[in-house]
Design an enzyme around this catalytic site. Structure first.
Site, mmCIF file in Angstrom:
data_model
loop_
_atom_site.group_PDB
_atom_site.id
_atom_site.type_symbol
_atom_site.label_atom_id
_atom_site.label_comp_id
_atom_site.label_asym_id
_atom_site.label_seq_id
_atom_site.Cartn_x
_atom_site.Cartn_y
_atom_site.Cartn_z
ATOM 1 N N CYS A 19 38.235 127.500 74.981
ATOM 2 C CA CYS A 19 37.337 127.191 76.018
ATOM 3 C C CYS A 19 36.011 127.361 75.455
ATOM 4 C CB CYS A 19 37.838 128.454 77.060
ATOM 5 S SG CYS A 19 36.629 128.082 78.637
ATOM 6 N N GLU A 26 42.137 123.205 80.017
ATOM 7 C CA GLU A 26 40.585 122.850 80.181
ATOM 8 C C GLU A 26 40.493 121.372 80.348
ATOM 9 O OE1 GLU A 26 37.802 124.415 80.314
ATOM 10 O OE2 GLU A 26 38.639 126.549 80.174
#
Length: 565
Positions: free
Chosen positions: A164, A237
């Site tokens: 991330c 993500e």
């Protein structure tokens, strides 16, 4: 045609895993970069409500990170590890406390949005499941730790957070690269500056270093768990960016914004070193050498009337060296002419006549040498079926041909001496729909005679095939053409197509193109400019012979641009 570079390898620090995982799965992250949301963000035309919804989700992410770090610290059994994780948590908590202030510094007032989006919930639930020793994810074991194995959970948690951080850093730096440094009119510039800063990069590296440190004592199976967690985090993500709501019309993904009722998509593609890592001539050479008879001890001719493997290897070496040297001489001869200031297609076309003559001479030498004599069709087909294409190439074409709505036509235009090799390479991936236009070996009872039926031997013949196919297609309506290539022989077709995409790193192609005024623009940068045109003028026209070619480093970029996630 002869020879060609092989794939390169990436060198990483011994014992490191976070960076290799990012390199391995970076192609998946490209789907986030080319999402409509990120493209609109980069162009500066994203609706402020869409941006505020996006940054409001940061609160939910940061809270999940803070809790995950707390659990990771509790699981770690080394004081230094605990201290490092505690420091990471402090940075997240500080970011959380200053979030509203930071958003105001960016020029926005954050709304009171307490609801998490579905994509946010998926990631935060996944992260907290990993933090508690339970993971519900694709190909990830349902239980990854016992009470006696708590220390490894800290590594799993950091492995789920690291991608991330790296993704945000990567995306913001890509956007930063297309911004004009002195231009402060971009309303999201402060956000971009924040996430592309050295401070944030240092934070991302700190997380990756901690992943590496916590993983030192893990077994191979446990490292595989971290890899699966890392990959799952990347996918979640990507989904987060792909599902961000926007109100603007966008130019990506091309397959979704193109109205098939008005214009159909036709894709043309080179084969050698565009779809493959090696030139097909090298593959044919290897088949010839491996299947060649050994020289008889008395020196007499073998029953197959072929050269021995040793003689073949020597002859191929001479042909390859001669091809490389004369090709460079040909390019240098063209470069001796005066460089033009503006794009000059006709000048380039005339100059490439020298390349056409060179290619024909080289092919004649190959035929006269007899090195292609005696190859069995089955061996060629088997080699084609085993041929490894560039990463992402096969998957892109498989998805394209299965898109019933788009009904895309795909044509492969190649200098390859053997169309059967190409057809076999694609047939092994259920891609029989691809139309192959290449030269053909001649056979007698499924054994090559050494001759070649020349059909696509020069840049001009490639262009002629391109135009003939397009003229035939246009009888059924208008077509938007995309040409994907990476060699000098593709230049004319790349420029003639509505969208020309250069993949690979051919210095000869770049030098020749630059010499005749061709502009090479990174695809993402070009799309940002096109998006701005769309917002400003209400339309975006892709048009051939513009003198602009778009460059990519991988098939993942092509996939993301045309098909999206």
């Amino acid at each position: 045609m002869l020879g060609g570079p092989g794939p390169t390898s990436v060198v990483v620090d011994e014992g490191a895993i976070a960076r290799p995982f990012w390199i391995k799965f970076r192609s998946d992250s490209v789907l986030a970069l080319y999402s409509p949301f990120v493209l609109c963000l980069a162009s500066g035309d994203l609706n402020s409500n869409a941006f505020l919804h996006f940054v409001s989700q940061d609160v939910h992410f940061l809270k999940a990170f803070a809790l995950a770090y707390e659990l990771a610290e509790d699981c770690a059994d080394d004081d230094d590890d605990k201290s490092g994780i505690r420091d990471l948590r402090k940075r997240v908590v500080q970011r959380l406390k200053s979030h509203d202030t930071l958003v105001r510094e960016w020029g926005f007032e954050l709304p009171d949005e307490k609801v998490s989006s579905d994509a946010t919930v998926k990631y935060t639930d996944f992260l907290l499941a990993a933090a508690s020793g339970r993971v519900q994810g694709e190909n990830v074991p349902g239980k990854i730790a016992t009470p006696f194995e708590r220390t490894k959970v800290a590594a799993y948690i950091l492995g789920a957070i690291a991608p991330c951080m790296r993704l945000y850093s990567s995306i913001s730096r890509e956007i930063q690269a297309v911004l004009v440094p002195a231009d402060n009119s971009h309303i999201y510039k402060k956000w971009v500056d924040s996430y592309s800063s050295e401070t944030f990069e240092e934070f991302a590296l700190q997380v990756e270093d901690m992943v590496d440190k916590l993983s030192i004592s893990l077994t191979g199976e446990e490292l595989k768990v971290i890899e699966k967690l890392y990959y799952q985090a990347i996918k979640l993500e990507v989904e987060f960016f792909a599902t961000q709501p926007i109100s603007l019309q966008t130019i990506v993904p091309l397959a979704r914004v193109l109205d098939p009722a008005e214009r159909r998509l036709t894709i043309f593609c080179d084969f050698d070193l565009t779809c493959t890592a090696f030139d097909s001539s090298a593959i044919l050479a290897e088949i010839a050498i491996i299947t060649a008879p050994k020289a008889n001890s008395d020196g007499s001719e073998t029953q197959l009337a072929r050269m021995s493997s040793a003689d073949l290897r020597s002859t191929w070496g001479v042909l390859s060296t001669q091809y490389t040297e004369e090709f460079e001489q040909c390019i240098e001869s063209i470069m001796d002419s005066r460089k033009v200031e503006n794009f000059n297609y006709e000048g380039l076309k005339k100059a490439l006549e020298q390349v056409a003559e060179f290619e024909k001479r080289a092919n004649t030498r190959v035929v006269n040498s007899g090195v292609l004599k005696g190859l069995h069709l089955e061996d060629i087909k088997r080699a084609g079926q085993r041929l490894i294409l560039q990463e992402g190439c096969r998957g892109f074409f498989q998805k394209i041909v299965k898109n019933d709505t788009l009904k895309t036509l795909v044509h492969v235009l190649s200098y390859s001496w053997c169309g059967d090799l190409i057809r076999s390479a694609f047939s092994s991936g259920d891609l029989d729909e691809l139309k192959v236009h290449a030269n053909e070996l001649t056979y007698e009872e499924s054994v090559t005679t050494g001759d070649i039926v020349m059909k696509v031997e020069s840049p001009m013949e490639k262009l002629q095939d391109f135009n003939d196919i397009l003229n035939e297609c246009n009888s059924s309506g208008k077509h938007l053409t995309v040409y994907i290539g990476g060699s000098v022989g593709d230049l004319l077709c790349l420029l003639q197509a509505d969208i020309g995409i250069v993949i690979g790193s051919s210095s000869s192609l770049r030098r020749l193109g630059d010499h005749f005024g061709v502009s090479f623009v990174p695809l993402f940068s070009g799309l940002v400019k096109k998006q701005r045109e769309l917002v400003k003028d209400g339309s975006c026209n892709w048009k051939g012979l513009s003198g602009i070619l778009y460059t990519v480093s991988s098939w993942a970029e092509i996939h993301a641009f045309i098909l999206g996630s």
